[in-house]
Write a protein that holds these residues in place. Structure first.
Motif, PDB file in Angstrom:
ATOM      1  N   UNK A   5       0.826  -1.217   0.000  1.00 13.21           N
ATOM      2  CA  UNK A   5       0.000   0.000   0.000  1.00 13.21           C
ATOM      3  C   UNK A   5       0.861   1.268   0.000  1.00 13.21           C
ATOM      4  N   UNK A   6       2.011   1.235   0.697  1.00 12.61           N
ATOM      5  CA  UNK A   6       2.851   2.443   0.762  1.00 12.61           C
ATOM      6  C   UNK A   6       3.385   2.810  -0.634  1.00 12.61           C
TER       7      UNK A   6
ATOM      8  N   UNK B  44      -2.734  -2.757 -12.787  1.00 15.47           N
ATOM      9  CA  UNK B  44      -3.510  -1.534 -13.052  1.00 15.47           C
ATOM     10  C   UNK B  44      -4.799  -1.559 -12.227  1.00 15.47           C
ATOM     11  N   UNK B  45      -5.465  -2.724 -12.199  1.00 11.33           N
ATOM     12  CA  UNK B  45      -6.719  -2.833 -11.450  1.00 11.33           C
ATOM     13  C   UNK B  45      -6.462  -2.618  -9.961  1.00 11.33           C
ATOM     14  N   UNK B  46      -5.380  -3.252  -9.449  1.00 11.32           N
ATOM     15  CA  UNK B  46      -5.074  -3.122  -8.019  1.00 11.32           C
ATOM     16  C   UNK B  46      -4.723  -1.677  -7.666  1.00 11.32           C
ATOM     17  N   UNK B  47      -3.945  -1.023  -8.516  1.00  8.21           N
ATOM     18  CA  UNK B  47      -3.514   0.353  -8.242  1.00  8.21           C
ATOM     19  C   UNK B  47      -4.719   1.293  -8.240  1.00  8.21           C
ATOM     20  N   UNK B  48      -5.566   1.141  -9.264  1.00 10.60           N
ATOM     21  CA  UNK B  48      -6.728   2.035  -9.362  1.00 10.60           C
ATOM     22  C   UNK B  48      -7.650   1.819  -8.158  1.00 10.60           C
ATOM     23  N   UNK B  49      -7.815   0.551  -7.756  1.00 12.90           N
ATOM     24  CA  UNK B  49      -8.665   0.270  -6.592  1.00 12.90           C
ATOM     25  C   UNK B  49      -8.070   0.927  -5.341  1.00 12.90           C
ATOM     26  N   UNK B  50      -6.753   0.819  -5.193  1.00 12.09           N
ATOM     27  CA  UNK B  50      -6.109   1.407  -4.006  1.00 12.09           C
ATOM     28  C   UNK B  50      -6.245   2.934  -4.021  1.00 12.09           C
ATOM     29  N   UNK B  51      -5.964   3.534  -5.166  1.00 11.63           N
ATOM     30  CA  UNK B  51      -6.031   5.003  -5.253  1.00 11.63           C
ATOM     31  C   UNK B  51      -7.460   5.481  -5.009  1.00 11.63           C
ATOM     32  N   UNK B  52      -8.419   4.689  -5.448  1.00  4.67           N
ATOM     33  CA  UNK B  52      -9.822   5.070  -5.236  1.00  4.67           C
ATOM     34  C   UNK B  52     -10.162   4.980  -3.751  1.00  4.67           C
TER      35      UNK B  52
END
Ligand code: SF4
Length: 868
Positions: A641-642, A672-680
């Motif tokens: 997450x960091x 990409x899916x994981x990053x976008x989910x985290x940023x959201x």
């Protein structure tokens, strides 16, 4: 020949284009293997055309001058033996020398005449169509209607109707006649040809368009080749759609010339119609059309239009025109696959080969020769073969029956091998077993069969089409398919079930319904595998894999791309591999050209700078984000997450600074899916969305165009809104649909962000096999890395370079490239970037200075290119 100082060009060339043409001319003249790098926007295609065609014309002029000089010299040395210094008393020697001189003269005169004929052809002046030509066409059209009016709308012949047509006929193992029309070889000058190839149909069309716009358009004889489905003008055949069906239908029609006389029976016209009924009517006048093909530079669409106008087949006409062409434009497959190359009539000897968009050439050669099929295809082909044999076994000749039974044995052997291999793999798991060629052949008990004979039999007897016809006939006449209990089903059940369960299970197991079948010609796929297996010298592996949902698959994996390139290296005069980004060059030099037999001294590298002035490009690598956290997107760190949060902070900052469009490349769809989910979930996406409209590359190819056009509209809106976001950001994937062939020029790509290094999966069985093969066969590089390691690095860097190359597309463009990962400062990684990026790249251990530099850059660019 001296390299010319100037080249014919449609406008004053850029310095980079001039250098490109000079180096290209020199490489062709000196018979080199050239690796040419020219970034997008530098006018590479035009430089290729004007450099190569200029060399060819000079070369032909020199050949002509040499031939004229040789003839003049032989004519003037008519003094016979005396002139040659023999004793005047030695009459016999004098006669022998004189005879030799006359033969030399005859040969020289023939060569000169052939050269003059070729030259006359090359100087044909193209002009507007003459009226008499149109009248002739109208007359031909009338004649065509009279002869074929009732034929062209008919369906193509289908073997399913006639029992006689379904029997495999093959009379001789020595039969080597071609499917193509045999044509008497006339004595011709076979001069040097330029064979140009590129990756996609649109790139080839674009290239032909550039030739039309070049100063050579009126002089060069060009022919563009394509497949039957692209060039066929018989709509009944064309409608069949797939390459396999169109090819089979066309060849069947050629075979049937004159076979259906009874349909036509009225006096004088009967005989003419008799000939035309089976054969394709457009096969006529192919010679006239071939001459027309060369009289004007045409792309595929224009060739088809001309064929329709003349009622003549463009497919056969273009093939017939090949031997007289100076410039042949072909898809990759026609050049790189030996069988297709021969069928296309391409002549490698003394040719100049230009491979454009060559950055993925090794992978392309690999994929062209890779063969992939499913267990279901093999079992369907087996079922059809068995039905065919059972239906007609009394009517086959003993030899043909033997071949058919051997083919049946091959299919049974492969199925048994796959079953025995996969039974040890846990159900529902994804596993792969890798086999050597010999282990596969022995495991399937087909090592003692002559595969080439089987292929020849299948080819000459048109077995695929006959099997299809027989199967269709069965489907029409049979009771509902699900009740069938063929011998093949029985065989499949026997080998899949324990012996004790066989009887009961067999009664319960229905056959696959027709709609679940893979295609109606499964034998075509299995013959491709048999063809690959038939070459005992190939370095290859066979991969048997299970997947979660599908039946097992079989893959033939060639390991040595260089082996498929050997003929080209051996026979061509010169080879040019051209691309926007050809780094890392070592791959093309060591793993392709040198490995295929090229002397290292013949390999030359040319890289031209970008036409964009240095101050319009800013490239930097970032090792840390705004909070000081390290940016390291390796497998261990990237999902933390960091790490994702720090990336979010980088993107928020960039979206604040960068005008218009930002393209952010992530290493995979999953990431990409994981990053976008985290940023959201962390709210970072809201902060990004406050600055830019957010778009995301879809996984489905059919939605990519819609997303692209929405993104383009939003990116161009920059500065036009008084409130809300200005511009857009597009999240896409390295190696995905947006990373190649898409033009993010100007406002569409003011900043390209590449996140991490997209290394391929090092545990993939295919990659492991390829790396091991290279390690064993290619020497280490000077810095001590093995060839396998270099391949692994190169796959990553080529993907990065393609992503970077989406922006900065012309000399008035400007953009910033941000490489987010601490590893981008490593010397070996920097070495894999294009020279025009490398030479002005800055590395930033801290985010602050990078932020300042980016702000400065866009401030300067706004001043240099004020918004209109
Ligand atoms: S001869 Fe030409 S037009 Fe006729 S079916 Fe074949 S490819 Fe099509």
């Amino acid at each position: 020949m001296e390299v010319p100082e100037t080249f014919e060009f449609p406008f004053p060339p850029y310095k980079a284009q001039e250098n490109f043409m000079k180096n290209l001319y020199k490489a062709l003249e000196e018979k080199k293997f050239g690796i040419f790098e020219s970034p997008t926007g530098t006018g590479k295609s035009l430089a290729l055309i004007c450099g190569a065609v200029r060399w060819l014309r000079d070369h032909e002029a020199r050949e002509l001058a040499d031939a004229e000089a040789a003839v003049a010299q032989l004519r003037s040395s008519g003094g016979g033996a005396a002139a040659a210094g023999a004793s005047p008393d030695d009459w016999l020697a004098e006669q022998a020398v004189d005879r030799e001189r006359r033969q030399q003269l005859l040969r020289a005169e023939r060569q000169l005449e052939a050269l003059q004929r070729a030259r006359a052809r090359a100087t044909v002046k193209r002009g507007p169509r003459r009226p008499e030509k149109s009248a002739e066409l109208a007359r031909q059209e009338d004649e065509f209607r009279q002869l074929f009016g009732d034929v062209v709308e008919n369906d193509p012949p289908d073997s399913s109707g006639q029992e006689e047509d379904l029997i495999a006929e093959f009379h001789s193992d020595e039969d080597s006649s071609s499917d193509e029309d045999p044509e008497e070889e006339e004595e011709e000058y076979h001069g040097t040809q330029i064979i140009y190839t590129s990756r996609t149909h649109s790139q080839l069309t674009q290239f032909v368009g550039e030739v039309r716009r070049s100063p050579h358009a009126d002089h060069v004889r060009l022919v563009a080749l394509a497949s039957r489905p692209q060039l066929c003008i018989n709509d009944a055949v064309r409608r069949l759609g797939s390459v396999g069906l169109v090819n089979q239908a066309c060849l069947d029609m050629q075979n049937k010339t004159g076979s259906k006389a009874t349909k036509m029976a009225d006096g004088g016209r009967a005989e003419k119609k008799q000939k035309s009924t089976g054969a394709c009517p457009y096969k006529r006048r192919v010679d006239d059309m071939a001459a027309e093909v060369l009289s004007e530079v045409r792309d595929i669409e224009q060739l088809v239009a001309e064929g329709r106008r003349r009622k003549a087949c463009p497919y056969y006409a273009s093939r017939r025109a090949v031997k007289h062409a100076q410039l042949v434009v072909v898809p990759y497959n026609n050049l790189l696959h030996a069988g297709t190359r021969q069928a296309s009539g391409l002549r490698l000897t003394d040719s100049v080969i230009i491979v454009d968009e060559a950055h993925n050439l090794l992978e392309t050669i690999g994929s062209i020769h890779t063969c992939h099929l499913s267990y279901r295809q093999v079992s369907e082909a087996l079922e059809q073969l068995n039905h065919y044999i059972e239906t007609y076994k009394k009517r086959f000749s003993p030899k043909n029956l033997l071949y058919l039974r051997q083919l049946l044995h091959v299919h049974k052997g492969i199925i048994k091998l796959v079953d025995s291999t996969t039974k040890t793999m846990p159900p529902g798991s994804e596993q792969t077993k890798v086999l050597l060629l010999n282990d596969f052949l022995c495991g399937a008990t087909i090592d003692n069969l002559n595969m080439r004979k089987l292929l020849l039999f299948a080819d000459k007897s048109r077995l695929v089409q006959k099997l299809r016809g027989c199967w269709k006939k069965r489907q029409v006449t049979a009771a509902p398919v699900a009740t069938g209990r063929s011998a093949v089903s029985q065989f499949l059940r026997e080998i899949q079930q324990p012996a004790s369960d066989q009887t009961q299970a067999a009664a319960e197991q229905p056959e696959a319904p027709a709609e679940t079948r893979t295609s109606d010609m499964p034998l075509m796929a299995t013959l491709q595998l048999i063809s690959a297996l038939s070459d005992p010298d190939r370095d290859c592996r066979l991969l048997i894999s299970t997947t979660r949902a599908e039946p097992p698959t079989i893959k033939y994996l060639p390991l040595n791309a260089a082996a498929q390139f050997t003929d080209i290296v051996k026979e061509a005069r010169a080879v040019v591999l051209a691309g926007g980004t050809m780094q890392p060059v070592s791959e093309f030099r060591d793993q392709l050209l040198v490995a295929a037999g090229a002397a290292p001294s013949r390999v030359t590298v040319f890289s031209c700078g970008h036409v964009v002035p240095a101050d319009q490009l800013l490239t930097l690598s970032l090792a840390a984000g705004p909070s000081g956290a390290e940016l390291l997107f390796n497998y261990q760190n990237r999902a933390l997450p960091a790490t994702m949060s720090e990336l979010g902070r980088v993107l928020v900052s960039l979206c604040t600074l960068v005008p218009a469009g930002v393209i952010c490349f992530l290493p995979s769809y999953d990431y990409a899916a994981a990053t976008i989910a985290h940023l959201t979930s962390t709210g970072a996406m809201d902060r990004i969305a406050a600055k830019k409209q957010v778009f995301r590359e879809p996984r489905q190819a059919n939605r990519a165009d819609a997303v692209l056009s929405q993104y383009s509209a939003a990116a161009r809106e920059t500065g036009r809104r008084s409130t809300g976001p200005s511009g857009a950001i597009l999240f896409c994937v390295v190696g995905g649909k947006m990373s190649e062939g898409i033009n993010f020029s100007d406002d569409l790509g003011r900043c390209v962000v590449v996140v991490g290094l997209p290394y391929p999966n090092a545990r993939s069985p295919e990659l492991v096999e390829k790396m091991n093969f290279l390690d064993a066969n290619v020497k280490r590089s000077e810095d001590g890395r093995t060839a396998g390691q270099i391949l692994y690095e190169n796959l990553c860097m080529k993907a990065v370079n393609q992503s970077i190359g989406r922006a900065i597309r012309h000399k008035n463009d400007y953009a910033c490239v941000v490489l987010c990962d601490a590893r981008y400062s490593r010397a070996s990684t920097v070495a894999g970037l294009p020279e025009w990026i490398r030479r002005q790249m800055g590395h930033h251990a801290k985010f602050g200075p990078a932020f300042g530099q980016i702000r400065q850059f866009f401030k300067k660019m706004q001043e240099k290119f004020p918004p209109s």
